[in-house]
Scaffold this motif. Structure first.
Motif, PDB file in Angstrom:
ATOM      1  N   ASN A  39      -4.146   1.345  -3.772  1.00 20.70           N
ATOM      2  CA  ASN A  39      -5.434   1.762  -3.212  1.00 20.70           C
ATOM      3  C   ASN A  39      -5.289   2.417  -1.844  1.00 20.70           C
ATOM      4  O   ASN A  39      -6.099   3.277  -1.467  1.00 20.70           O
ATOM      5  N   ALA A  40      -4.248   2.022  -1.100  1.00 26.99           N
ATOM      6  CA  ALA A  40      -4.056   2.566   0.251  1.00 26.99           C
ATOM      7  C   ALA A  40      -3.410   3.950   0.236  1.00 26.99           C
ATOM      8  O   ALA A  40      -3.704   4.791   1.100  1.00 26.99           O
ATOM      9  N   LEU A  41      -2.545   4.206  -0.739  1.00 31.71           N
ATOM     10  CA  LEU A  41      -1.754   5.438  -0.740  1.00 31.71           C
ATOM     11  C   LEU A  41      -2.589   6.720  -0.654  1.00 31.71           C
ATOM     12  O   LEU A  41      -2.233   7.632   0.112  1.00 31.71           O
ATOM     13  N   LEU A  49       5.146   7.072   5.859  1.00 36.29           N
ATOM     14  CA  LEU A  49       4.455   5.895   5.345  1.00 36.29           C
ATOM     15  C   LEU A  49       4.204   6.041   3.847  1.00 36.29           C
ATOM     16  O   LEU A  49       4.355   5.085   3.077  1.00 36.29           O
ATOM     17  N   ALA A  50       3.851   7.240   3.428  1.00 33.58           N
ATOM     18  CA  ALA A  50       3.641   7.494   1.995  1.00 33.58           C
ATOM     19  C   ALA A  50       4.931   7.236   1.228  1.00 33.58           C
ATOM     20  O   ALA A  50       4.915   6.649   0.129  1.00 33.58           O
ATOM     21  N   ASP A  51       6.053   7.665   1.792  1.00 33.70           N
ATOM     22  CA  ASP A  51       7.359   7.443   1.188  1.00 33.70           C
ATOM     23  C   ASP A  51       7.625   5.947   1.032  1.00 33.70           C
ATOM     24  O   ASP A  51       8.066   5.478  -0.029  1.00 33.70           O
ATOM     25  N   THR A  52       7.356   5.182   2.074  1.00 40.23           N
ATOM     26  CA  THR A  52       7.597   3.743   2.044  1.00 40.23           C
ATOM     27  C   THR A  52       6.746   3.057   0.981  1.00 40.23           C
ATOM     28  O   THR A  52       7.239   2.249   0.191  1.00 40.23           O
ATOM     29  N   LEU A  70       0.295   7.939  -7.048  1.00 34.71           N
ATOM     30  CA  LEU A  70       1.558   8.629  -6.790  1.00 34.71           C
ATOM     31  C   LEU A  70       1.457  10.118  -7.088  1.00 34.71           C
ATOM     32  O   LEU A  70       2.030  10.945  -6.367  1.00 34.71           O
ATOM     33  N   LEU A  71       0.713  10.464  -8.126  1.00 37.26           N
ATOM     34  CA  LEU A  71       0.501  11.879  -8.439  1.00 37.26           C
ATOM     35  C   LEU A  71      -0.219  12.570  -7.283  1.00 37.26           C
ATOM     36  O   LEU A  71       0.168  13.666  -6.853  1.00 37.26           O
TER      37      LEU A  71
END
Length: 200
Positions: A39-41, A49-52, A70-71
């Motif tokens: 939900n956070a991504l 941060l997105a990578d982590t 992820l898409l």
């Protein structure tokens, strides 16, 4: 947010074995955090941060729940110089299912995403019977950003015997380039495999 939701081991968030400073087992409870991270991504604007977050979603239990987030992240961060698109693409490939093949084929066919497509390309061997997979992989064997992964996946999809002719063409058409070397490596593997099979 993770702490307030009772997720254990938050101090280990973002610590992976690839980081030599943290060879100890992580206490971060990825399963418990999964829904929160998914939900956070979409709200994350920082590539690192997105990578982590994406790396924590590269687990079997995140399939297919993490796919849409992820898409979205791959479309936002993929293809940027110095971005974390490759890692996000790797996690996206893990989260995808056969229902997502058409979208994956669209992504890997877009040169804008460059090398960030590599693991998505490689993952296509999982869908060998799906429409367009073999044809797309054959085209991508000529794309230097993803050729190594495409060649490997193509062999797995069509089989060594069927792949041989195309690999020989690549070796000839791209003489002196990395693609020709990759094709040659694959041809050697095919020959070695054949010799082992005969000797056994």
């Amino acid at each position: 947010m993770l702490t307030s939701q009772g997720v254990a081991g938050v101090e280990d968030f973002g610590r992976f074995v690839s980081n030599v400073s943290f060879f100890g087992a992580s206490a971060f409870d990825e399963r418990a955090a999964m829904t929160i991270l998914i939900n956070a991504l979409p709200r994350v604007r920082d590539a690192r941060l997105a990578d982590t977050i994406a790396s924590h979603l590269r687990r079997p239990w995140a399939r297919p729940a993490a796919y849409e987030s992820l898409l979205d992240a791959f479309k936002r961060f993929g293809g940027r110089n110095g971005s974390s698109g490759w890692s996000i693409g790797d996690s996206l490939a893990s989260a995808a299912t056969a229902n997502n093949v058409a979208t994956l084929l669209g992504l890997v066919s877009d040169p804008h995403y460059g090398e960030d497509r590599q693991m998505i390309v490689y993952s296509l061997h999982r869908y060998k019977s799906a429409d367009g997979v073999a044809a797309t992989l054959q085209i991508l064997t000529r794309d230097p950003d993803v050729s190594r992964h495409a060649i490997s996946a193509y062999r797995r999809v069509v089989g060594d015997a069927a792949a041989r002719g195309h690999l020989e063409t690549l070796r000839k058409d791209f003489k002196g380039t990395a693609i020709a070397k990759q094709a040659e490596e694959s041809l050697r593997k095919i020959d070695n495999k054949s010799r082992k099979s005969i000797s056994s």
